[in-house]
Scaffold this motif. Structure first.
Motif, PDB file in Angstrom:
ATOM      1  N   PRO A  94      57.619  33.706  64.391  1.00 19.41           N
ATOM      2  CA  PRO A  94      56.591  33.464  65.402  1.00 19.41           C
ATOM      3  C   PRO A  94      56.241  34.742  66.144  1.00 19.41           C
ATOM      4  O   PRO A  94      57.141  35.535  66.416  1.00 19.41           O
ATOM      5  N   PRO A  95      55.010  34.987  66.451  1.00 21.74           N
ATOM      6  CA  PRO A  95      53.837  34.148  66.188  1.00 21.74           C
ATOM      7  C   PRO A  95      53.234  34.354  64.802  1.00 21.74           C
ATOM      8  O   PRO A  95      52.294  33.667  64.430  1.00 21.74           O
ATOM      9  N   ASP A  96      53.768  35.294  64.031  1.00 20.99           N
ATOM     10  CA  ASP A  96      53.186  35.602  62.723  1.00 20.99           C
ATOM     11  C   ASP A  96      53.409  34.505  61.688  1.00 20.99           C
ATOM     12  O   ASP A  96      52.842  34.569  60.595  1.00 20.99           O
ATOM     13  N   ASP A  97      54.181  33.479  62.018  1.00 20.34           N
ATOM     14  CA  ASP A  97      54.344  32.357  61.109  1.00 20.34           C
ATOM     15  C   ASP A  97      53.013  31.642  60.892  1.00 20.34           C
ATOM     16  O   ASP A  97      52.760  31.100  59.821  1.00 20.34           O
ATOM     17  N   VAL A  98      52.139  31.666  61.902  1.00 24.07           N
ATOM     18  CA  VAL A  98      50.813  31.061  61.764  1.00 24.07           C
ATOM     19  C   VAL A  98      50.019  31.820  60.697  1.00 24.07           C
ATOM     20  O   VAL A  98      49.437  31.216  59.795  1.00 24.07           O
ATOM     21  N   LEU A  99      49.986  33.132  60.792  1.00 25.66           N
ATOM     22  CA  LEU A  99      49.283  33.956  59.804  1.00 25.66           C
ATOM     23  C   LEU A  99      49.895  33.759  58.418  1.00 25.66           C
ATOM     24  O   LEU A  99      49.173  33.615  57.429  1.00 25.66           O
ATOM     25  N   ALA A 100      51.210  33.722  58.333  1.00 29.71           N
ATOM     26  CA  ALA A 100      51.881  33.510  57.045  1.00 29.71           C
ATOM     27  C   ALA A 100      51.474  32.169  56.450  1.00 29.71           C
ATOM     28  O   ALA A 100      51.162  32.078  55.249  1.00 29.71           O
ATOM     29  N   ASP A 101      51.460  31.122  57.274  1.00 29.02           N
ATOM     30  CA  ASP A 101      51.062  29.808  56.772  1.00 29.02           C
ATOM     31  C   ASP A 101      49.595  29.793  56.360  1.00 29.02           C
ATOM     32  O   ASP A 101      49.228  29.155  55.374  1.00 29.02           O
ATOM     33  N   TYR A 102      48.745  30.508  57.104  1.00 34.05           N
ATOM     34  CA  TYR A 102      47.335  30.599  56.712  1.00 34.05           C
ATOM     35  C   TYR A 102      47.211  31.249  55.329  1.00 34.05           C
ATOM     36  O   TYR A 102      46.507  30.744  54.452  1.00 34.05           O
ATOM     37  N   LEU A 103      47.902  32.358  55.137  1.00 41.87           N
ATOM     38  CA  LEU A 103      47.853  33.036  53.837  1.00 41.87           C
ATOM     39  C   LEU A 103      48.338  32.113  52.723  1.00 41.87           C
ATOM     40  O   LEU A 103      47.703  31.991  51.673  1.00 41.87           O
ATOM     41  N   ALA A 104      49.456  31.453  52.952  1.00 38.71           N
ATOM     42  CA  ALA A 104      50.066  30.611  51.919  1.00 38.71           C
ATOM     43  C   ALA A 104      49.254  29.348  51.635  1.00 38.71           C
ATOM     44  O   ALA A 104      49.123  28.934  50.481  1.00 38.71           O
ATOM     45  N   GLN A 105      48.687  28.740  52.683  1.00 37.77           N
ATOM     46  CA  GLN A 105      48.049  27.437  52.515  1.00 37.77           C
ATOM     47  C   GLN A 105      46.546  27.505  52.282  1.00 37.77           C
ATOM     48  O   GLN A 105      45.990  26.618  51.632  1.00 37.77           O
ATOM     49  N   GLU A 106      45.874  28.502  52.818  1.00 39.27           N
ATOM     50  CA  GLU A 106      44.426  28.597  52.643  1.00 39.27           C
ATOM     51  C   GLU A 106      44.039  29.604  51.561  1.00 39.27           C
ATOM     52  O   GLU A 106      43.239  29.306  50.698  1.00 39.27           O
ATOM     53  N   LEU A 107      44.605  30.800  51.618  1.00 39.03           N
ATOM     54  CA  LEU A 107      44.288  31.791  50.582  1.00 39.03           C
ATOM     55  C   LEU A 107      45.137  31.571  49.346  1.00 39.03           C
ATOM     56  O   LEU A 107      44.745  31.940  48.244  1.00 39.03           O
ATOM     57  N   ARG A 108      46.316  30.977  49.566  1.00 39.08           N
ATOM     58  CA  ARG A 108      47.253  30.692  48.475  1.00 39.08           C
ATOM     59  C   ARG A 108      47.572  31.960  47.702  1.00 39.08           C
ATOM     60  O   ARG A 108      47.004  33.005  47.971  1.00 39.08           O
ATOM     61  N   PRO A 109      48.462  31.900  46.744  1.00 40.24           N
ATOM     62  CA  PRO A 109      48.684  33.084  45.910  1.00 40.24           C
ATOM     63  C   PRO A 109      47.528  33.214  44.909  1.00 40.24           C
ATOM     64  O   PRO A 109      47.692  33.047  43.713  1.00 40.24           O
ATOM     65  N   ASP A 110      46.325  33.426  45.440  1.00 39.74           N
ATOM     66  CA  ASP A 110      45.104  33.480  44.634  1.00 39.74           C
ATOM     67  C   ASP A 110      44.349  34.763  44.984  1.00 39.74           C
ATOM     68  O   ASP A 110      43.753  34.865  46.059  1.00 39.74           O
ATOM     69  N   ALA A 111      44.388  35.710  44.085  1.00 41.35           N
ATOM     70  CA  ALA A 111      43.762  37.014  44.338  1.00 41.35           C
ATOM     71  C   ALA A 111      42.265  36.880  44.603  1.00 41.35           C
ATOM     72  O   ALA A 111      41.710  37.621  45.417  1.00 41.35           O
ATOM     73  N   ASN A 112      41.587  35.931  43.949  1.00 37.12           N
ATOM     74  CA  ASN A 112      40.149  35.757  44.164  1.00 37.12           C
ATOM     75  C   ASN A 112      39.850  35.301  45.592  1.00 37.12           C
ATOM     76  O   ASN A 112      38.876  35.754  46.191  1.00 37.12           O
ATOM     77  N   ARG A 113      40.670  34.423  46.134  1.00 35.22           N
ATOM     78  CA  ARG A 113      40.469  33.981  47.523  1.00 35.22           C
ATOM     79  C   ARG A 113      40.696  35.138  48.486  1.00 35.22           C
ATOM     80  O   ARG A 113      39.951  35.310  49.441  1.00 35.22           O
ATOM     81  N   ALA A 114      41.734  35.924  48.244  1.00 37.27           N
ATOM     82  CA  ALA A 114      42.022  37.064  49.117  1.00 37.27           C
ATOM     83  C   ALA A 114      40.897  38.085  49.043  1.00 37.27           C
ATOM     84  O   ALA A 114      40.442  38.598  50.078  1.00 37.27           O
ATOM     85  N   GLN A 115      40.404  38.366  47.852  1.00 44.15           N
ATOM     86  CA  GLN A 115      39.303  39.317  47.706  1.00 44.15           C
ATOM     87  C   GLN A 115      38.043  38.794  48.373  1.00 44.15           C
ATOM     88  O   GLN A 115      37.309  39.553  49.004  1.00 44.15           O
ATOM     89  N   GLY A 116      37.796  37.494  48.260  1.00 41.98           N
ATOM     90  CA  GLY A 116      36.648  36.892  48.936  1.00 41.98           C
ATOM     91  C   GLY A 116      36.728  37.069  50.438  1.00 41.98           C
ATOM     92  O   GLY A 116      35.718  37.363  51.096  1.00 41.98           O
ATOM     93  N   MET A 117      37.917  36.909  50.998  1.00 44.91           N
ATOM     94  CA  MET A 117      38.088  37.106  52.436  1.00 44.91           C
ATOM     95  C   MET A 117      37.858  38.569  52.801  1.00 44.91           C
ATOM     96  O   MET A 117      37.244  38.869  53.836  1.00 44.91           O
ATOM     97  N   GLU A 121      42.865  41.950  58.609  1.00 44.47           N
ATOM     98  CA  GLU A 121      42.447  42.570  57.356  1.00 44.47           C
ATOM     99  C   GLU A 121      43.614  43.252  56.649  1.00 44.47           C
ATOM    100  O   GLU A 121      43.768  43.132  55.429  1.00 44.47           O
ATOM    101  N   ASP A 122      44.464  43.936  57.398  1.00 41.41           N
ATOM    102  CA  ASP A 122      45.651  44.565  56.807  1.00 41.41           C
ATOM    103  C   ASP A 122      46.557  43.524  56.153  1.00 41.41           C
ATOM    104  O   ASP A 122      47.112  43.759  55.072  1.00 41.41           O
ATOM    105  N   ALA A 123      46.715  42.375  56.808  1.00 42.89           N
ATOM    106  CA  ALA A 123      47.566  41.313  56.253  1.00 42.89           C
ATOM    107  C   ALA A 123      46.973  40.769  54.959  1.00 42.89           C
ATOM    108  O   ALA A 123      47.701  40.560  53.981  1.00 42.89           O
ATOM    109  N   ILE A 124      45.652  40.554  54.937  1.00 39.61           N
ATOM    110  CA  ILE A 124      44.998  40.054  53.723  1.00 39.61           C
ATOM    111  C   ILE A 124      45.149  41.073  52.599  1.00 39.61           C
ATOM    112  O   ILE A 124      45.488  40.737  51.464  1.00 39.61           O
ATOM    113  N   ARG A 125      44.904  42.337  52.909  1.00 40.89           N
ATOM    114  CA  ARG A 125      45.008  43.396  51.908  1.00 40.89           C
ATOM    115  C   ARG A 125      46.451  43.494  51.371  1.00 40.89           C
ATOM    116  O   ARG A 125      46.669  43.613  50.171  1.00 40.89           O
ATOM    117  N   SER A 126      47.426  43.414  52.255  1.00 39.08           N
ATOM    118  CA  SER A 126      48.833  43.468  51.833  1.00 39.08           C
ATOM    119  C   SER A 126      49.193  42.275  50.960  1.00 39.08           C
ATOM    120  O   SER A 126      49.919  42.415  49.965  1.00 39.08           O
TER     121      SER A 126
END
Length: 112
Positions: free
Chosen positions: A21-44, A96-101
């Protein structure tokens, strides 16, 4: 990038992200919305580039579990169903750094 994000692999070799916390929210967003999907991350990242270049003033989306509000300065993540009221605000650059990472980690995962 938020300091408590941690990228790992699960037993099946899939990319996984977690955070304190509080980065657990960002982690859950990455995992649940962007998922391990490179196309979703690139789209963001494309959306973030359009904000930075002034082609958009803001971008709001309600996802499956999280809603996201972006403007040129901030990213706001809010829980839709998991735990009402769970949220995180962070500078757009950190988001943006989190999405890129996350994207780089997924690409590393696929390479091995």
């Amino acid at each position: 990038m938020p300091r408590t994000l941690r990228f790992t692999w699960d037993q099946q070799g899939r990319a996984v992200v977690s955070g304190l916390p509080p980065d657990d929210v960002l982690a859950d967003y990455l995992a649940q919305e962007l998922r391990p999907d490179a196309n979703r991350a690139q789209g963001m990242l494309n959306v973030l580039a359009s904000l930075r270049q002034g082609r958009r003033e803001r971008w709001d989306v309600t996802g499956d579990t999280w809603s996201l509000e972006l403007n040129r300065a901030r990213a706001s993540i809010h829980s839709e169903v998991a735990i009402p009221g769970r949220s995180q605000d962070l500078p757009l650059e950190e988001f943006e750094d989190a999405i890129r990472s996350w994207l780089e980690f997924m690409e590393l995962s696929r390479a091995h």
